[in-house]
Design a protein around this motif. Structure first.
Motif, PDB file in Angstrom:
ATOM      1  N   THR A   1      -1.778   3.341  -4.255  1.00 37.51           N
ATOM      2  CA  THR A   1      -0.382   2.912  -4.333  1.00 37.51           C
ATOM      3  C   THR A   1       0.398   3.999  -5.067  1.00 37.51           C
ATOM      4  O   THR A   1      -0.016   4.439  -6.142  1.00 37.51           O
ATOM      5  CB  THR A   1      -0.296   1.586  -5.120  1.00 37.51           C
ATOM      6  OG1 THR A   1      -1.053   0.602  -4.401  1.00 37.51           O
ATOM      7  CG2 THR A   1       1.139   1.113  -5.293  1.00 37.51           C
TER       8      THR A   1
ATOM      9  N   ARG B   1       4.563   4.084  -1.524  1.00 34.45           N
ATOM     10  CA  ARG B   1       3.545   3.756  -0.523  1.00 34.45           C
ATOM     11  C   ARG B   1       2.738   2.580  -1.053  1.00 34.45           C
ATOM     12  O   ARG B   1       2.104   2.712  -2.103  1.00 34.45           O
ATOM     13  CB  ARG B   1       2.617   4.957  -0.293  1.00 34.45           C
ATOM     14  CG  ARG B   1       1.458   4.669   0.667  1.00 34.45           C
ATOM     15  CD  ARG B   1       0.599   5.898   0.926  1.00 34.45           C
ATOM     16  NE  ARG B   1      -0.253   6.233  -0.215  1.00 34.45           N
ATOM     17  CZ  ARG B   1      -1.054   7.296  -0.262  1.00 34.45           C
ATOM     18  NH1 ARG B   1      -1.121   8.126   0.752  1.00 34.45           N
ATOM     19  NH2 ARG B   1      -1.798   7.510  -1.327  1.00 34.45           N
TER      20      ARG B   1
ATOM     21  N   ALA C   1      11.104   2.565   1.081  1.00 30.04           N
ATOM     22  CA  ALA C   1      10.419   3.056   2.282  1.00 30.04           C
ATOM     23  C   ALA C   1      10.872   4.458   2.646  1.00 30.04           C
ATOM     24  O   ALA C   1      10.070   5.352   2.853  1.00 30.04           O
ATOM     25  CB  ALA C   1      10.648   2.111   3.444  1.00 30.04           C
TER      26      ALA C   1
ATOM     27  N   SER D   1       4.503   8.156   5.179  1.00 28.00           N
ATOM     28  CA  SER D   1       5.627   7.311   5.566  1.00 28.00           C
ATOM     29  C   SER D   1       6.152   7.680   6.942  1.00 28.00           C
ATOM     30  O   SER D   1       7.091   7.067   7.436  1.00 28.00           O
ATOM     31  CB  SER D   1       6.746   7.408   4.523  1.00 28.00           C
ATOM     32  OG  SER D   1       7.374   8.657   4.609  1.00 28.00           O
TER      33      SER D   1
ATOM     34  N   VAL E   1      -0.450  -6.168   1.892  1.00 27.61           N
ATOM     35  CA  VAL E   1       0.770  -5.382   2.140  1.00 27.61           C
ATOM     36  C   VAL E   1       0.395  -3.981   2.641  1.00 27.61           C
ATOM     37  O   VAL E   1       0.987  -3.462   3.589  1.00 27.61           O
ATOM     38  CB  VAL E   1       1.643  -5.296   0.871  1.00 27.61           C
ATOM     39  CG1 VAL E   1       2.880  -4.447   1.117  1.00 27.61           C
ATOM     40  CG2 VAL E   1       2.038  -6.704   0.422  1.00 27.61           C
ATOM     41  N   ALA E   2      -0.619  -3.381   2.006  1.00 24.89           N
ATOM     42  CA  ALA E   2      -1.051  -2.042   2.429  1.00 24.89           C
ATOM     43  C   ALA E   2      -1.697  -2.093   3.816  1.00 24.89           C
ATOM     44  O   ALA E   2      -1.449  -1.226   4.651  1.00 24.89           O
ATOM     45  CB  ALA E   2      -2.027  -1.454   1.414  1.00 24.89           C
TER      46      ALA E   2
ATOM     47  N   ARG F   1      -1.119  -4.257   6.227  1.00 24.22           N
ATOM     48  CA  ARG F   1      -0.051  -4.446   7.222  1.00 24.22           C
ATOM     49  C   ARG F   1       0.721  -3.142   7.438  1.00 24.22           C
ATOM     50  O   ARG F   1       1.094  -2.806   8.561  1.00 24.22           O
ATOM     51  CB  ARG F   1       0.899  -5.568   6.765  1.00 24.22           C
ATOM     52  CG  ARG F   1       0.251  -6.944   6.769  1.00 24.22           C
ATOM     53  CD  ARG F   1       1.180  -8.003   6.189  1.00 24.22           C
ATOM     54  NE  ARG F   1       2.256  -8.364   7.110  1.00 24.22           N
ATOM     55  CZ  ARG F   1       2.277  -9.491   7.825  1.00 24.22           C
ATOM     56  NH1 ARG F   1       1.289 -10.360   7.746  1.00 24.22           N
ATOM     57  NH2 ARG F   1       3.286  -9.756   8.617  1.00 24.22           N
ATOM     58  N   ASP F   2       0.980  -2.432   6.351  1.00 26.58           N
ATOM     59  CA  ASP F   2       1.685  -1.154   6.445  1.00 26.58           C
ATOM     60  C   ASP F   2       0.910  -0.173   7.333  1.00 26.58           C
ATOM     61  O   ASP F   2       1.479   0.434   8.251  1.00 26.58           O
ATOM     62  CB  ASP F   2       1.850  -0.580   5.027  1.00 26.58           C
ATOM     63  CG  ASP F   2       2.410   0.831   5.022  1.00 26.58           C
ATOM     64  OD1 ASP F   2       3.626   0.975   5.240  1.00 26.58           O
ATOM     65  OD2 ASP F   2       1.631   1.782   4.838  1.00 26.58           O
ATOM     66  N   ARG F   3      -0.403  -0.005   7.086  1.00 28.71           N
ATOM     67  CA  ARG F   3      -1.174   0.955   7.874  1.00 28.71           C
ATOM     68  C   ARG F   3      -1.278   0.518   9.328  1.00 28.71           C
ATOM     69  O   ARG F   3      -1.210   1.358  10.235  1.00 28.71           O
ATOM     70  CB  ARG F   3      -2.585   1.145   7.294  1.00 28.71           C
ATOM     71  CG  ARG F   3      -2.642   1.565   5.830  1.00 28.71           C
ATOM     72  CD  ARG F   3      -1.843   2.800   5.478  1.00 28.71           C
ATOM     73  NE  ARG F   3      -2.147   3.193   4.107  1.00 28.71           N
ATOM     74  CZ  ARG F   3      -1.465   2.778   3.038  1.00 28.71           C
ATOM     75  NH1 ARG F   3      -0.391   2.020   3.170  1.00 28.71           N
ATOM     76  NH2 ARG F   3      -1.839   3.149   1.820  1.00 28.71           N
TER      77      ARG F   3
ATOM     78  N   SER G   1       0.880  -1.270  10.954  1.00 25.51           N
ATOM     79  CA  SER G   1       2.196  -1.072  11.580  1.00 25.51           C
ATOM     80  C   SER G   1       2.388   0.382  11.962  1.00 25.51           C
ATOM     81  O   SER G   1       2.933   0.690  13.021  1.00 25.51           O
ATOM     82  CB  SER G   1       3.320  -1.482  10.638  1.00 25.51           C
ATOM     83  OG  SER G   1       3.124  -2.798  10.210  1.00 25.51           O
ATOM     84  N   ARG G   2       1.941   1.291  11.092  1.00 27.24           N
ATOM     85  CA  ARG G   2       2.084   2.710  11.422  1.00 27.24           C
ATOM     86  C   ARG G   2       1.170   3.100  12.574  1.00 27.24           C
ATOM     87  O   ARG G   2       1.531   3.935  13.406  1.00 27.24           O
ATOM     88  CB  ARG G   2       1.790   3.569  10.195  1.00 27.24           C
ATOM     89  CG  ARG G   2       2.836   3.364   9.126  1.00 27.24           C
ATOM     90  CD  ARG G   2       2.584   4.199   7.904  1.00 27.24           C
ATOM     91  NE  ARG G   2       3.334   3.645   6.800  1.00 27.24           N
ATOM     92  CZ  ARG G   2       4.657   3.705   6.680  1.00 27.24           C
ATOM     93  NH1 ARG G   2       5.377   4.302   7.606  1.00 27.24           N
ATOM     94  NH2 ARG G   2       5.258   3.157   5.652  1.00 27.24           N
TER      95      ARG G   2
END
Ligand code: TXA
Ligand code: MG
Length: 321
Positions: A173, A186, A207, A216, A306-307, A309-311, A313-314
Motif C-alpha cells: 500500500t 495505491r 487515484a 495506476s 480493495v487491492a 478489486r483494484d488489480r 479492474s486493471r
C-alpha cells in the motif's frame, strides 16, 4: 530458506552493480543498489519500464528513514512504527541520497521496509537502500514465486533468490505523506482501515496523482486473456453469455458458484486476504490454459479486498497495445 551463503552472494552482486530477484512478503522485486545509477538503469531496461516511473527504495529498518527523507512527519513515524517491516510504502520529500534515476526526477522518494526474512537479511548486510520494482516485464502480472520470475525474466537477472511463495501476494500500500493531507496512491497489502486507525482519521485514495505511479495505468497487471469482472452472483450468467459467443471461458472465483461442469474454475477464495495471496498465481495459471476470457469474481471491498478489486479492474481494463 535463509541461506547465509546465498545472502552473501546477493549482497556481493548488489555491491558490484548486479541486478537480482529478491523475495518480499508482497511480490518478488527486481533489485539493484539504489545508489548505483547504472544498476538502477539496468532495472528499467530489464523491465522495459519508462525511466520516468519512480522505484521504491527498500530499507533495512525505519532508523534509515531520515537519511533518505529530508522531512519525516509524525504521521510517517507512527506508520513506520506500526507497520514496518511490512507491506506499506511511504512517499516523502527526498534527500540527495535518493537520486533522479530512482525517483524519476521527482522531489519525493518512496520508501519501505519489507517483512521477508531473506529481503531483510540482504538489506541489513548491505546496510543501504535497494531499489526494486516488481520483478515482471512492464505491464504484466507481478511474480509471487521464484518460478514466476524465472519464467518472466530468465537469464536477464544475475541471481534469483528463492524465498518461497509471497505471504501477502499483492504489492504494498502506497501512502503519500509528502505534502498536505495523507493519501493512498495505491491500495495494497496493508488495509486502508489499518492506516486510518493509526493516523486517527480517514485517508482518501488519490487515484490520479501528479506523481507517476505505473501501477495506476489502467491496463496494468494484465494477463493475456481478456478479463471480465463479476460479482459472485453474476458469474454464471456472464459465463453463459460469453460461451454463447463461442469463447473459451475460465472462471476465477470462490467455491460454491454454480457453473457448467466443463468450465474450469481457478480458486480465488471469497475471503480478501486469502484472495490476495493467490490472485497472481491463479491469473497466471488461468492464462497459461489459453482461455479467451476469464470471468473474475470480485471479493468484498474491505480490507485487502480493495487491492484485489483494484488489480482485477486493471487486468480487465482495455489495453492500448
Ligand atoms: O510491494 C511492493 O511495493 C513491491 C515490492 C517489490 O516491494 N514493489 C513494487 O514496485 O510494487 P513497483 O515499481 O512495481 O511499484 C512501485 C510504485 C509505482 O507505482 C511507482 O510509480 C510508485 O511506487 N512510486 C515510486 N516512487 C514514487 C514517488 N516518489 N511518488 C509516488 N509514487 C511513487
Ligand atoms: Mg509493478
Amino acid at each position: 530458506m535463509l541461506n547465509p551463503e546465498l545472502v552473501e552472494r546477493a549482497v556481493e552482486m548488489l555491491r558490484r552493480g548486479g541486478v537480482i530477484a529478491l523475495p518480499t512478503e508482497t511480490v518478488y522485486g527486481l533489485a539493484a543498489n539504489a545508489e548505483d545509477e547504472l544498476a538502477v538503469r539496468r532495472v528499467f531496461a530489464i523491465k522495459g519500464r519508462p525511466a520516468t516511473h519512480p522505484l521504491i527504495v527498500h530499507l533495512p529498518g525505519a532508523e534509515h528513514l531520515s537519511s533518505w527523507a529530508r522531512e519525516v512527519p509524525d504521521s510517517a513515524r507512527l506508520l513506520a512504527a506500526a507497520f514496518w517491516p511490512g507491506p506499506l510504502t511511504l512517499v516523502l520529500p527526498r534527500t540527495p541520497r535518493a537520486t533522479d534515476a530512482v525517483t524519476g526526477g521527482q522531489d519525493t522518494v518512496a520508501l519501505r521496509v519489507p517483512a521477508h526474512p531473506v529481503a531483510l537479511a540482504v538489506l541489513q548486510r548491505l546496510g543501504g537502500g535497494v531499489a526494486a520494482p516488481s520483478a515482471n516485464r512492464f505491464g504484466r502480472v507481478s511474480p509471487t514465486t521464484a518460478e514466476h520470475v524465472r519464467q518472466d525474466l530468465g537469464a536477464d537477472v544475475d541471481l534469483v533468490l528463492d524465498g518461497g511463495p509471497c505471504a501477502v501476494g499483492v504489492e504494498s500500500t502506497i501512502v503519500d505523506l509528502s505534502s498536505g493531507a495523507p493519501a493512498i496512491l495505491r491500495p495494497g497489502g496493508l488495509a486502508a482501515e489499518d492506516v486510518e486507525r493509526v493516523l486517527g482519521h480517514a485517508v482518501p485514495v488519490r487515484a490520479v496523482s501528479k506523481v507517476r505511479v505505473s501501477g495506476s495505468l489502467a491496463s496494468h497487471y494484465a494477463p493475456r486473456a481478456g478479463v471480465v469482472l463479476a460479482e459472485p452472483h453474476e458469474a454464471a450468467a456472464r459465463v453463459a453469455a460469453l460461451r454463447a459467443r463461442g469463447l473459451r471461458v475460465g472462471v476465477l472465483g470462490p467455491q460454491g458458484l454454480t457453473l457448467p461442469d466443463d468450465v474450469p474454475r481457478f480458486d480465488v477464495p471469497a475471503e480478501p486476504a486469502a484472495a490476495a495471496r493467490v490472485l497472481y498465481t491463479r491469473l497466471r495459471e488461468a492464462d497459461a490454459r489459453g482461455h479467451d476470457v476469464l470471468v473474475a469474481c470480485l471479493p468484498a471491498a474491505s480490507g485487502l479486498g480493495v487491492a484485489v478489486r483494484d488489480r482485477l479492474s486493471r487486468a480487465a481494463a482495455p489495453r492500448d497495445g
